[in-house]
Scaffold this active site. Structure first.
Site, mmCIF file in Angstrom:
data_model
loop_
_atom_site.group_PDB
_atom_site.id
_atom_site.type_symbol
_atom_site.label_atom_id
_atom_site.label_comp_id
_atom_site.label_asym_id
_atom_site.label_seq_id
_atom_site.Cartn_x
_atom_site.Cartn_y
_atom_site.Cartn_z
ATOM 1 N N SER A 20 -21.154 62.160 23.103
ATOM 2 C CA SER A 20 -21.647 62.011 21.728
ATOM 3 C C SER A 20 -21.662 63.333 20.948
ATOM 4 O O SER A 20 -21.287 63.347 19.777
ATOM 5 C CB SER A 20 -23.036 61.366 21.736
ATOM 6 O OG SER A 20 -22.922 60.041 22.202
ATOM 7 N N LYS A 69 -32.738 52.652 26.335
ATOM 8 C CA LYS A 69 -32.437 51.757 25.208
ATOM 9 C C LYS A 69 -33.492 50.657 24.998
ATOM 10 O O LYS A 69 -33.787 50.292 23.868
ATOM 11 C CB LYS A 69 -31.065 51.112 25.389
ATOM 12 C CG LYS A 69 -29.904 52.076 25.165
ATOM 13 C CD LYS A 69 -28.577 51.343 25.224
ATOM 14 C CE LYS A 69 -27.425 52.308 25.069
ATOM 15 N NZ LYS A 69 -26.121 51.640 25.059
ATOM 16 N N ASN A 90 -30.025 51.764 20.145
ATOM 17 C CA ASN A 90 -29.237 52.952 20.510
ATOM 18 C C ASN A 90 -29.199 53.969 19.369
ATOM 19 O O ASN A 90 -28.609 55.027 19.506
ATOM 20 C CB ASN A 90 -27.807 52.569 20.920
ATOM 21 C CG ASN A 90 -26.932 52.221 19.740
ATOM 22 O OD1 ASN A 90 -27.423 51.842 18.681
ATOM 23 N ND2 ASN A 90 -25.628 52.336 19.907
ATOM 24 N N ASP A 106 -24.128 49.043 19.208
ATOM 25 C CA ASP A 106 -23.169 48.797 20.298
ATOM 26 C C ASP A 106 -22.272 47.593 20.023
ATOM 27 O O ASP A 106 -21.057 47.649 20.228
ATOM 28 C CB ASP A 106 -23.918 48.569 21.627
ATOM 29 C CG ASP A 106 -24.340 49.869 22.286
ATOM 30 O OD1 ASP A 106 -23.761 50.929 21.966
ATOM 31 O OD2 ASP A 106 -25.261 49.826 23.130
ATOM 32 N N GLY A 133 -26.637 42.576 31.786
ATOM 33 C CA GLY A 133 -27.554 43.711 31.681
ATOM 34 C C GLY A 133 -27.761 44.113 30.233
ATOM 35 O O GLY A 133 -27.532 43.324 29.300
ATOM 36 N N ALA A 135 -26.141 46.149 28.217
ATOM 37 C CA ALA A 135 -24.979 46.179 27.325
ATOM 38 C C ALA A 135 -24.659 44.776 26.816
ATOM 39 O O ALA A 135 -24.360 44.573 25.633
ATOM 40 C CB ALA A 135 -23.776 46.777 28.041
ATOM 41 N N LEU A 204 -16.191 47.687 29.573
ATOM 42 C CA LEU A 204 -17.057 48.556 28.763
ATOM 43 C C LEU A 204 -17.118 49.971 29.337
ATOM 44 O O LEU A 204 -17.322 50.940 28.603
ATOM 45 C CB LEU A 204 -18.474 47.971 28.689
ATOM 46 C CG LEU A 204 -18.830 47.169 27.429
ATOM 47 C CD1 LEU A 204 -17.789 46.152 27.075
ATOM 48 C CD2 LEU A 204 -20.194 46.525 27.568
#
Ligand code: NDP
Length: 264
Positions: A20, A69, A90, A106, A133, A135, A204
């Site tokens: 990031s 998160k 996020n 996301d 999960g 994500a 992912l």
């Protein structure tokens, strides 16, 4: 006294591997924004106090990554509808009224990568999502918003989807691997018939060390196998837009990152 440039960052634990700072550094340079962006290693038990400290010290916005998160939902004062739906955030934004807003970019990042970067059509197609999960929680509603013909969510545990044994043998148009299996070199127990010559497989996970699913998909004869680096860059672009009001271009930073980490 306010800092000289607007401060942003990412909170995670561990966070040293995060791309990031690189991505937002390129975005800031390309869009001419005066800002800094740093990675902060934050232990779970100090999340709330570190968020207060960051914004109290003049910080303008944060990204939140693993493992924070879900916990970060509790430290914000307001949630966007998509973050409330995912029950995970996020992105934190300090609004003009000093309220800290929690969002989840996301799903928007994944949809943008699938539809714009890869030119895929999800509407009226057969979609299989592996894993249930964090994500999956973030990407599910935006994916369902594209109105696939059928969406099956497969997980090892008993969740709202089906067990892997019930996935069936009819090929899917799009398989999204939202399990963390690739990170340990594993492949979820997907029936071979789920992949056909028209199937696009999207993991992912990303990077050279997480190629298990992509290799399996290629060997199974899929049309295309891709990793989630585009989602990473696109969710970052969406966070950047929320903070700075300008959407950065993503093509070049994605290409540079792909080369740097050997992602497909
Ligand atoms: P979680 O730990 O919250 O969930 C992991 C899921 O994977 C669970 O459903 C778990 O099932 C399942 N799982 C783990 N190992 C296996 C296996 N061997 N076979 C089948 N299922 C398995 O992780 P996240 O949801 O946060 O992240 C999932 C993946 O997505 C990670 O690889 C992460 O790096 C990636 N990611 C990428 C992003 C991007 O921008 N590209 C953004 C966010 C995440 P169970 O609970 O039953 O064990």
């Amino acid at each position: 006294m306010s800092p000289a440039v607007d401060q942003y960052g990412v909170f995670g634990h561990p966070v040293g591997h995060s791309f990031s700072p690189f991505i937002h550094g390129v975005f800031a340079r390309d869009t001419g924004q005066q800002m800094s962006y740093r990675a902060y290693d934050v232990e779970p038990q100090e999340l709330g106090s570190r968020v207060q400290e960051f914004f109290g010290g003049g910080g303008r916005g944060l990204n939140i990554t693993l493992p924070h998160k879900v916990a970060a939902v509790e430290v914000v004062q307001e949630l966007t509808a998509r973050a409330a739906h995912a029950a995970a955030v996020n992105t934190l934004v300090l609004q003009d009224d000093n309220i800290i807003l929690g969002d989840n970019t996301d799903g928007a990042g994944l949809v943008r990568d699938l539809c714009d970067n890869l030119g895929l059509v999800v509407t009226q197609r057969r979609l299989l999502i592996l894993g249930a999960g964090g994500a999956t929680r973030g990407v599910l509603a935006p994916l369902l918003g594209l109105q696939p013909a059928i969406a099956v969510i497969a997980d090892l545990g008993v969740t709202q989807g089906v067990g892997f044994a019930y996935v069936g043998d009819t090929p899917f148009d799009l398989i999204i691997n939202a399990t963390s299996a690739s990170l340990s070199g594993d492949i979820p127990p997907i029936p071979a018939g789920a992949v056909g010559p028209e199937t696009v497989c999207y993991d992912l996970a990303y990077g050279r060390s997480a190629m298990a699913f992509v290799r399996w998909a290629q060997q199974s004869g899929c049309a295309l196998a891709v990793q989630g680096l585009g989602m990473l860059v696109e969710q970052a672009a969406e966070s950047f837009r929320l903070w700075r009001g300008v959407r950065p271009a993503t093509v070049e930073v994605l290409a540079a990152l792909k080369q740097r980490i050997g992602s497909v």
